[in-house]
Design a protein around this motif. Structure first.
Motif, mmCIF file in Angstrom:
data_model
loop_
_atom_site.group_PDB
_atom_site.id
_atom_site.type_symbol
_atom_site.label_atom_id
_atom_site.label_comp_id
_atom_site.label_asym_id
_atom_site.label_seq_id
_atom_site.Cartn_x
_atom_site.Cartn_y
_atom_site.Cartn_z
ATOM 1 N N SER A 6 19.424 -7.543 -2.249
ATOM 2 C CA SER A 6 18.673 -8.494 -2.516
ATOM 3 C C SER A 6 17.374 -8.521 -1.663
ATOM 4 C CB SER A 6 19.248 -9.851 -2.117
ATOM 5 O OG SER A 6 19.683 -9.698 -0.692
ATOM 6 N N ARG A 7 17.468 -7.525 -0.790
ATOM 7 C CA ARG A 7 16.059 -7.526 -0.173
ATOM 8 C C ARG A 7 14.991 -6.658 -0.695
ATOM 9 N NH1 ARG A 7 14.680 -7.800 5.702
ATOM 10 N NH2 ARG A 7 12.986 -6.432 6.085
ATOM 11 N N LEU A 8 15.593 -5.474 -1.250
ATOM 12 C CA LEU A 8 14.791 -4.388 -1.915
ATOM 13 C C LEU A 8 14.180 -5.220 -3.398
ATOM 14 C CD1 LEU A 8 16.937 -1.371 -2.046
ATOM 15 C CD2 LEU A 8 14.776 -1.947 -0.809
ATOM 16 N N GLN A 9 14.885 -6.293 -3.939
ATOM 17 C CA GLN A 9 14.280 -6.983 -4.902
ATOM 18 C C GLN A 9 13.319 -8.264 -4.690
ATOM 19 O OE1 GLN A 9 18.189 -8.223 -6.890
ATOM 20 N NE2 GLN A 9 18.050 -6.286 -7.957
ATOM 21 N N GLU A 10 13.143 -8.575 -3.330
ATOM 22 C CA GLU A 10 12.185 -9.519 -2.920
ATOM 23 C C GLU A 10 10.686 -8.882 -3.132
ATOM 24 O OE1 GLU A 10 13.118 -11.358 0.661
ATOM 25 O OE2 GLU A 10 15.214 -11.555 0.214
ATOM 26 N N PRO A 11 9.784 -9.784 -3.251
ATOM 27 C CA PRO A 11 8.530 -9.188 -3.318
ATOM 28 C C PRO A 11 7.838 -8.769 -2.001
ATOM 29 C CG PRO A 11 8.336 -11.499 -3.555
ATOM 30 C CD PRO A 11 9.862 -11.294 -3.196
ATOM 31 N N PRO A 13 4.910 -7.213 0.516
ATOM 32 C CA PRO A 13 3.600 -7.331 0.704
ATOM 33 C C PRO A 13 2.489 -6.291 0.281
ATOM 34 C CG PRO A 13 4.676 -7.677 2.678
ATOM 35 C CD PRO A 13 5.663 -6.993 1.545
ATOM 36 N N ARG A 14 1.328 -6.845 0.063
ATOM 37 C CA ARG A 14 0.128 -5.607 -0.753
ATOM 38 C C ARG A 14 0.026 -4.605 0.011
ATOM 39 N NH1 ARG A 14 -5.403 -7.910 -2.511
ATOM 40 N NH2 ARG A 14 -5.800 -6.461 -4.124
ATOM 41 N N PHE A 15 -0.007 -4.596 1.526
ATOM 42 C CA PHE A 15 -0.343 -3.393 2.196
ATOM 43 C C PHE A 15 1.048 -2.423 2.074
ATOM 44 C CE2 PHE A 15 0.550 -1.364 6.544
ATOM 45 C CZ PHE A 15 -0.677 -0.637 6.531
ATOM 46 N N PHE A 16 2.144 -2.799 2.250
ATOM 47 C CA PHE A 16 3.302 -2.028 1.829
ATOM 48 C C PHE A 16 3.419 -1.597 0.413
ATOM 49 C CE2 PHE A 16 4.347 -4.319 5.869
ATOM 50 C CZ PHE A 16 4.543 -3.163 6.669
ATOM 51 N N ARG A 17 2.842 -2.087 -0.415
ATOM 52 C CA ARG A 17 3.040 -1.677 -1.710
ATOM 53 C C ARG A 17 1.824 -0.311 -1.671
ATOM 54 N NH1 ARG A 17 2.070 -6.844 -5.446
ATOM 55 N NH2 ARG A 17 0.661 -7.144 -3.917
ATOM 56 N N ARG A 18 0.806 -0.366 -1.390
ATOM 57 C CA ARG A 18 -0.058 0.494 -1.365
ATOM 58 C C ARG A 18 0.435 1.804 -0.854
ATOM 59 N NH1 ARG A 18 -6.026 -1.977 -0.228
ATOM 60 N NH2 ARG A 18 -6.035 -3.098 -1.920
ATOM 61 N N ALA A 58 8.134 7.460 3.664
ATOM 62 C CA ALA A 58 6.850 6.203 3.536
ATOM 63 C C ALA A 58 7.374 5.309 2.608
ATOM 64 C CB ALA A 58 5.573 6.840 3.522
ATOM 65 N N SER A 59 7.828 5.771 1.336
ATOM 66 C CA SER A 59 7.862 5.021 0.171
ATOM 67 C C SER A 59 9.204 4.265 0.362
ATOM 68 C CB SER A 59 8.335 5.872 -1.254
ATOM 69 O OG SER A 59 7.229 6.579 -1.324
ATOM 70 N N ALA A 60 10.246 4.916 0.924
ATOM 71 C CA ALA A 60 11.623 4.136 1.198
ATOM 72 C C ALA A 60 11.491 2.885 2.275
ATOM 73 C CB ALA A 60 12.633 5.085 1.450
ATOM 74 N N VAL A 61 10.940 3.357 3.342
ATOM 75 C CA VAL A 61 10.677 2.396 4.238
ATOM 76 C C VAL A 61 9.601 1.096 3.929
ATOM 77 C CG1 VAL A 61 9.798 1.961 6.627
ATOM 78 C CG2 VAL A 61 11.265 3.924 6.224
ATOM 79 N N SER A 62 8.640 1.245 3.363
ATOM 80 C CA SER A 62 7.697 0.479 2.903
ATOM 81 C C SER A 62 8.314 -0.535 1.691
ATOM 82 C CB SER A 62 6.331 0.996 2.307
ATOM 83 O OG SER A 62 6.750 1.700 1.365
ATOM 84 N N GLN A 63 9.266 0.101 0.854
ATOM 85 C CA GLN A 63 9.945 -0.923 -0.144
ATOM 86 C C GLN A 63 11.072 -1.803 0.478
ATOM 87 O OE1 GLN A 63 9.464 -0.785 -3.697
ATOM 88 N NE2 GLN A 63 11.000 -2.411 -3.518
ATOM 89 N N THR A 64 11.332 -1.870 1.873
ATOM 90 C CA THR A 64 12.295 -2.768 2.367
ATOM 91 C C THR A 64 11.463 -3.848 3.236
ATOM 92 O OG1 THR A 64 12.434 -1.426 4.424
ATOM 93 C CG2 THR A 64 14.023 -1.150 2.522
ATOM 94 N N ALA A 65 10.156 -3.741 3.328
ATOM 95 C CA ALA A 65 9.241 -4.925 3.795
ATOM 96 C C ALA A 65 9.193 -5.956 2.744
ATOM 97 C CB ALA A 65 7.965 -4.295 3.904
ATOM 98 N N VAL A 66 9.302 -7.228 3.099
ATOM 99 C CA VAL A 66 9.468 -8.307 2.451
ATOM 100 C C VAL A 66 8.402 -9.366 3.211
ATOM 101 C CG1 VAL A 66 11.662 -8.300 1.700
ATOM 102 C CG2 VAL A 66 11.347 -9.475 3.670
ATOM 103 N N ILE A 67 7.893 -10.416 1.894
ATOM 104 C CA ILE A 67 6.937 -11.328 2.438
ATOM 105 C C ILE A 67 7.936 -12.709 3.025
ATOM 106 C CG2 ILE A 67 5.507 -13.094 1.612
ATOM 107 C CD1 ILE A 67 4.975 -11.182 -0.536
ATOM 108 N N LYS A 68 7.814 -12.662 4.420
ATOM 109 C CA LYS A 68 8.468 -13.822 5.012
ATOM 110 C C LYS A 68 7.758 -15.120 4.879
ATOM 111 C CE LYS A 68 10.713 -14.982 9.115
ATOM 112 N NZ LYS A 68 11.435 -14.640 10.448
#
Length: 72
Positions: A6-11, A13-18, A58-68
């Motif tokens: 569920s965490r991986l499916q949440e939106p 943030p823009r910075f981490f998408r980049r 970098a891709s794996a770690v940034s994918q787990t960041a979520v908008i709180k």
């Protein structure tokens, strides 16, 4: 396990998408260099391997960041 999915499916943030997209780009470029048909110097192949590792992490770690969202 459900929390991770569920965490991986949440939106994200823009910075981490980049960062995620840049990591995927690095991984793709290093894959092309590693599998090149022409012979390349060993140093270039070694750098490509480390770049693939860094891009994947970098891709794996940034994918787990979520908008709180703040609770009202």
């Amino acid at each position: 396990m459900k929390k991770i999915i569920s965490r991986l499916q949440e939106p994200t943030p823009r910075f981490f998408r980049r960062i995620r997209n840049f990591g995927l780009l690095l991984t793709g470029i290093s894959a092309v260099i590693s599998t090149a048909v022409i012979p390349l110097p060993a140093v270039l192949i070694t750098i490509a391997g480390y770049t693939a590792l860094a891009g994947g992490i970098a891709s794996a770690v940034s994918q787990t960041a979520v908008i709180k969202e703040e609770k009202p």
